[in-house]
Design an enzyme around this catalytic site. Structure first.
Site, PDB file in Angstrom:
ATOM      1  N   LYS A  46      33.251   7.749  41.287  1.00 31.30           N
ATOM      2  CA  LYS A  46      34.312   6.736  41.148  1.00 31.30           C
ATOM      3  C   LYS A  46      33.974   5.447  41.886  1.00 31.30           C
ATOM      4  CE  LYS A  46      38.110   9.335  39.458  1.00 31.30           C
ATOM      5  NZ  LYS A  46      39.498   9.612  39.379  1.00 31.30           N
ATOM      6  N   LYS A  65      41.049   9.764  31.575  1.00 34.38           N
ATOM      7  CA  LYS A  65      42.056   8.725  31.328  1.00 34.38           C
ATOM      8  C   LYS A  65      41.433   7.336  31.416  1.00 34.38           C
ATOM      9  CE  LYS A  65      45.585  11.176  33.974  1.00 34.38           C
ATOM     10  NZ  LYS A  65      45.216  11.465  35.356  1.00 34.38           N
ATOM     11  N   LYS A 100      32.876  13.731  30.798  1.00 33.66           N
ATOM     12  CA  LYS A 100      34.214  14.346  30.860  1.00 33.66           C
ATOM     13  C   LYS A 100      35.241  13.503  30.103  1.00 33.66           C
ATOM     14  CE  LYS A 100      36.854  14.033  34.556  1.00 33.66           C
ATOM     15  NZ  LYS A 100      38.043  14.249  35.403  1.00 33.66           N
TER      16      LYS A 100
HETATM   17  N1  AQP Z   1      38.324  16.552  30.997  1.00 33.93           N
HETATM   18  C1  AQP Z   1      39.002  17.472  31.669  1.00 33.93           C
HETATM   19  N2  AQP Z   1      38.864  18.776  31.349  1.00 33.93           N
HETATM   20  C2  AQP Z   1      39.570  19.735  32.024  1.00 33.93           C
HETATM   21  N3  AQP Z   1      40.427  19.444  33.032  1.00 33.93           N
HETATM   22  C3  AQP Z   1      40.598  18.156  33.372  1.00 33.93           C
HETATM   23  N4  AQP Z   1      41.360  17.554  34.291  1.00 33.93           N
HETATM   24  C4  AQP Z   1      41.159  16.209  34.238  1.00 33.93           C
HETATM   25  N5  AQP Z   1      40.271  15.915  33.278  1.00 33.93           N
HETATM   26  C5  AQP Z   1      39.891  17.101  32.710  1.00 33.93           C
HETATM   27  C6  AQP Z   1      42.259  18.259  35.180  1.00 33.93           C
HETATM   28  O1  AQP Z   1      43.554  17.689  35.062  1.00 33.93           O
HETATM   29  C7  AQP Z   1      44.220  17.789  36.324  1.00 33.93           C
HETATM   30  C8  AQP Z   1      44.810  16.474  36.687  1.00 33.93           C
HETATM   31  O2  AQP Z   1      43.808  15.495  36.752  1.00 33.93           O
HETATM   32  P1  AQP Z   1      44.131  14.126  37.467  1.00 33.93           P
HETATM   33  O3  AQP Z   1      45.041  13.335  36.656  1.00 33.93           O
HETATM   34  O4  AQP Z   1      44.599  14.369  38.821  1.00 33.93           O
HETATM   35  O5  AQP Z   1      42.807  13.431  37.702  1.00 33.93           O
HETATM   36  P2  AQP Z   1      41.483  13.189  37.016  1.00 33.93           P
HETATM   37  O6  AQP Z   1      40.635  14.400  37.069  1.00 33.93           O
HETATM   38  O7  AQP Z   1      40.996  12.044  37.775  1.00 33.93           O
HETATM   39  O8  AQP Z   1      41.854  12.837  35.519  1.00 33.93           O
HETATM   40  P3  AQP Z   1      41.031  11.894  34.633  1.00 33.93           P
HETATM   41  O9  AQP Z   1      41.639  11.892  33.305  1.00 33.93           O
HETATM   42  O10 AQP Z   1      39.602  12.217  34.682  1.00 33.93           O
HETATM   43  O11 AQP Z   1      41.347  10.494  35.305  1.00 33.93           O
HETATM   44  P4  AQP Z   1      40.335   9.386  35.698  1.00 33.93           P
HETATM   45  O12 AQP Z   1      39.864   8.804  34.432  1.00 33.93           O
HETATM   46  O13 AQP Z   1      41.198   8.451  36.496  1.00 33.93           O
HETATM   47  O14 AQP Z   1      39.235  10.023  36.502  1.00 33.93           O
HETATM   48  C9  AQP Z   1      43.192  18.284  37.343  1.00 33.93           C
HETATM   49  O15 AQP Z   1      43.411  19.664  37.536  1.00 33.93           O
HETATM   50  C10 AQP Z   1      41.880  18.064  36.651  1.00 33.93           C
HETATM   51  O16 AQP Z   1      40.911  19.005  37.046  1.00 33.93           O
END
Ligand code: AQP
Length: 344
Positions: free
Chosen positions: A120, A210, A207
């Site tokens: 990040k 968002k 992955k």
């Molecule tokens: N691609 C994924 N596959 C499986 N699990 C996922 N999680 C996130 N992306 C995937 C799981 O969703 C939960 C909440 O995630 P989060 O919102 O706290 O944070 P994140 O992992 O940062 O989500 P994003 O979508 O990947 O956001 P950005 O783009 O900001 O980095 C967690 O249990 C996570 O494991």
């Protein structure tokens, strides 16, 4: 004087999700779908983790809107607010307080190993916030503030839960009560189902996220039937038919991803999905996947729309959750402070 907040035989779940935009299929299959099942077996606490969200810059108006949206999505997906606790992280100030205490337990070397910070912060590490660096310490506080025993998350969060265990162990050795028992139990990650890491629809090695600039890379829980159908039809694949074994999919990440998604949506192992589709091409498989994705997500997005019409009701739900969460957190934090030697 230490209260009896130890619940070593009592199972408890904690997990969170950031209000940082639209939830996607990865969040649903990697986390929320498992929460919905686990809440039936184990007392559960789920949080919209806004303190985590601000570790990268957020537009305050969008953050507020996302907090409502994510709360609505969690309820619409099947979290039972009469059974489980659902609340907004910043409303229970004990999270931030315990995180500070853990900042004084966690070692810089441990945080330097965290891959999510490296990804990040990227090349601009000097400009990353201290909050982004300390994100896993706050996550350890989230979990341990409730003495949670199980933490259902996607595969990307495994390293952070290992760190929470390290912090709990270090705290246990540094601070003992009179009976010399460990204060915290070590939380177990629950990385469940065939889609623990849902990948981007545009690149099977990345992955689903968002923050990906391409909306076509993910299926949002709020996508319409047409959007879901278009995104799956355009999802990157290869020209080969679907194989007989999972091994043959190792060099075909996009195909593996779509099959994992199908398996998770239909709650069956990937071997079963392969039995169903061996020898078939993507022109046969994709419409079936569209049907299944629409069947699962449409009721969630319709229910979300209904819930979002009345944000006052969402405020009430979060307030109830906040009080229940605080009732568990406060005595545990009080005990932590006593162990540290604070007068409280
Ligand atoms: N691609 C994924 N596959 C499986 N699990 C996922 N999680 C996130 N992306 C995937 C799981 O969703 C939960 C909440 O995630 P989060 O919102 O706290 O944070 P994140 O992992 O940062 O989500 P994003 O979508 O990947 O956001 P950005 O783009 O900001 O980095 C967690 O249990 C996570 O494991």
């Amino acid at each position: 004087m230490i209260n009896e907040t130890k619940q070593n035989n009592q199972k408890r779940i904690f997990s969170g999700i950031q209000p940082t935009g639209n939830l996607h299929l990865g969040n649903y299959l990697g986390a929320i779908k498992n929460w919905v099942n686990l809440q039936k077996e184990i007392p559960s606490i789920f949080s919209i983790v806004d303190l985590h969200a601000i570790t990268v810059p957020q537009d305050p108006v969008k953050l507020k809107a996302s907090t409502y949206e994510v709360t609505a999505a969690i309820i619409a997906a099947g979290i039972d607010i009469n059974r489980s606790i659902l609340f907004n992280q910043s409303s229970v100030k004990e999270h931030a307080e315990l995180a500070w205490i853990f900042n004084c337990v966690c070692r810089i070397g441990w945080l330097n190993r965290m891959t999510q910070f490296k990804e990040k912060a990227g090349k601009n590490r000097e400009k990353a916030t201290v909050g982004l660096y300390g994100y896993p310490v706050l996550m350890a506080a989230d979990i341990l503030l409730y003495k949670a025993t199980h933490v259902p998350v996607g595969d990307d969060q495994k390293q952070h839960i290992e760190l929470a265990r390290d912090i709990a162990s270090a705290f246990n050795s540094m601070f003992k009560n009179q009976s010399e028992e460990d204060f915290f139990c070590l939380p177990e990650p629950q990385i469940l189902g065939p889609a623990t890491r849902v990948m981007s629809l545009r690149d099977g090695k990345k992955k689903m996220s968002k923050s990906d600039i391409s909306d076509a890379s993910r299926i949002n829980l709020t996508d319409t039937k047409e959007q879901i159908s278009n995104k799956i039809k355009k999802a990157k694949t290869d020209p080969l038919p679907l194989p007989e074994t999972v091994n043959e999919l190792q060099s075909r990440p996009e195909a593996l991803n779509l099959l994992n998604i199908y398996s998770a949506l239909s709650s069956q192992p990937i071997t079963k999905t392969l039995e169903q589709f061996t020898g078939k091409g993507f022109s046969y498989f994709k419409p079936m996947l569209v049907e299944l994705a629409v069947e699962t997500l449409s009721p969630i997005s319709s229910e979300m729309r209904v819930l979002l019409k009345d944000t006052k009701e969402i405020d009430k739900i979060l307030k109830i959750g906040e009080e229940k969460a605080r009732n568990i957190a406060q005595p545990i934090l009080k005990d932590v402070k006593s162990l540290l030697g604070f007068i409280n």
